[in-house]
Design an enzyme around this catalytic site. Structure first.
Site, PDB file in Angstrom:
ATOM      1  CB  SER A 143      -1.106   0.167   1.358  1.00 38.22           C
ATOM      2  OG  SER A 143      -1.368   1.217   1.496  1.00 38.22           O
ATOM      3  CE1 TYR A 156      -4.360  -2.349   4.588  1.00 38.07           C
ATOM      4  CE2 TYR A 156      -3.306  -0.201   4.690  1.00 38.07           C
ATOM      5  CZ  TYR A 156      -4.074  -1.165   4.013  1.00 38.07           C
ATOM      6  OH  TYR A 156      -3.997  -1.353   2.707  1.00 38.07           O
TER       7      TYR A 156
END
Length: 261
Positions: A143, A156
């Site tokens: 990401s 995350y």
């Protein structure tokens, strides 16, 4: 055009979103695709769609945090197709919360899906690749948060940073038998996973959902646009089809300029 020429491609979390589109693009490029997901019915629906379009796909139920299921699932892929050439470690979840409000159970769940799942699937696929010594590609779904941070996403961000270290280690360990390892780092992609975050972040930040999209998610892009599943899938195809160690241990940003490196 990038072609996969019957390479066997395992894609985790492939029943929907980014994983599903990667599976479809791989099949269209000539890959034989192993569609894995928590729910076998959902995986089979994606595989059936690929077969209906003229592709070759096998559905496998797999909880990437369950060692036995991962071992069994990759064994099924090898038994069916004879080998594994590409792994896309894509399965992921999101839980949004302040660090001080995060439960330990949610922290462990997030790291288990993103990091333990990446480790287990990588280990099993590499065991097949190492035996054959005929190359391969390991692709992690990172990401923009592999390189930067945002509020409310501690586990995350931690997990996505961790994938960089795993990919770089795999790139060094597996280079001797021609396996490349890279990380795709998308910006915000309008999938159900992201759609669920919008009201959650609006509530936590005390702003409207439109403001979350405009002022949080897309604020730093060059054009105010979401990354698309096709954007990510096309990069995944390029990395799977690339044949040498010239491109390994890298992260590729696909974020409309949200993060630049």
């Amino acid at each position: 055009m990038n072609r996969l020429d019957r390479k066997v491609c395992v894609v985790t979390g492939a029943a929907s979103g980014i994983g599903q589109r990667i599976a479809e693009v791989y099949a269209r490029a000539g890959g034989r695709v192993v569609v894995t997901d928590l729910e076998l019915d959902a995986a089979e629906a994606t595989a059936a769609g690929i077969r209906a379009a003229g592709g070759d796909a096998l559905a496998v139920a797999m909880d990437v945090t369950d060692e036995a299921q991962v071992v069994e699932g990759i064994a099924k892929a090898v038994a069916h197709y004879g080998q594994v050439d590409v792994l896309v470690s894509n399965a992921g979840i999101q839980i949004v919360n302040k660090l001080t409000d995060f439960s330990y159970a949610d922290w462990k769940k997030m790291l288990a899906v993103h990091l333990d799942g990446a480790f287990l699937t990588t280990r099993e696929c590499l065991r097949d690749m190492e035996k054959r010594k005929n190359g391969g590609a390991i692709i992690y779904m990172g990401s923009a948060h592999s390189h930067t941070a945002s509020k409310l996403k501690a586990p995350y961000v931690t997990a996505k940073h961790g994938l960089l270290g795993l990919a770089r280690t795999v790139a060094k360990e597996a280079a001797g038998y021609g396996v490349r390892a890279n990380v795709i780092c998308p910006g915000f992609v309008r999938t159900p996973l992201v759609d669920r975050q919008i009201p959650e972040q609006a509530k936590e930040l005390g702003i409207s959902e439109d403001e979350v999209v405009r002022d949080v998610m897309l604020k730093d892009t060059v054009d105010g646009e979401f990354t698309t599943v096709d954007d990510v899938a096309n990069v995944a195809l390029m990395l799977a089809a690339f044949e040498t160690n010239a491109l390994t241990g890298q992260s590729v940003m696909v974020s409309h300029g949200w993060f630049m490196q």
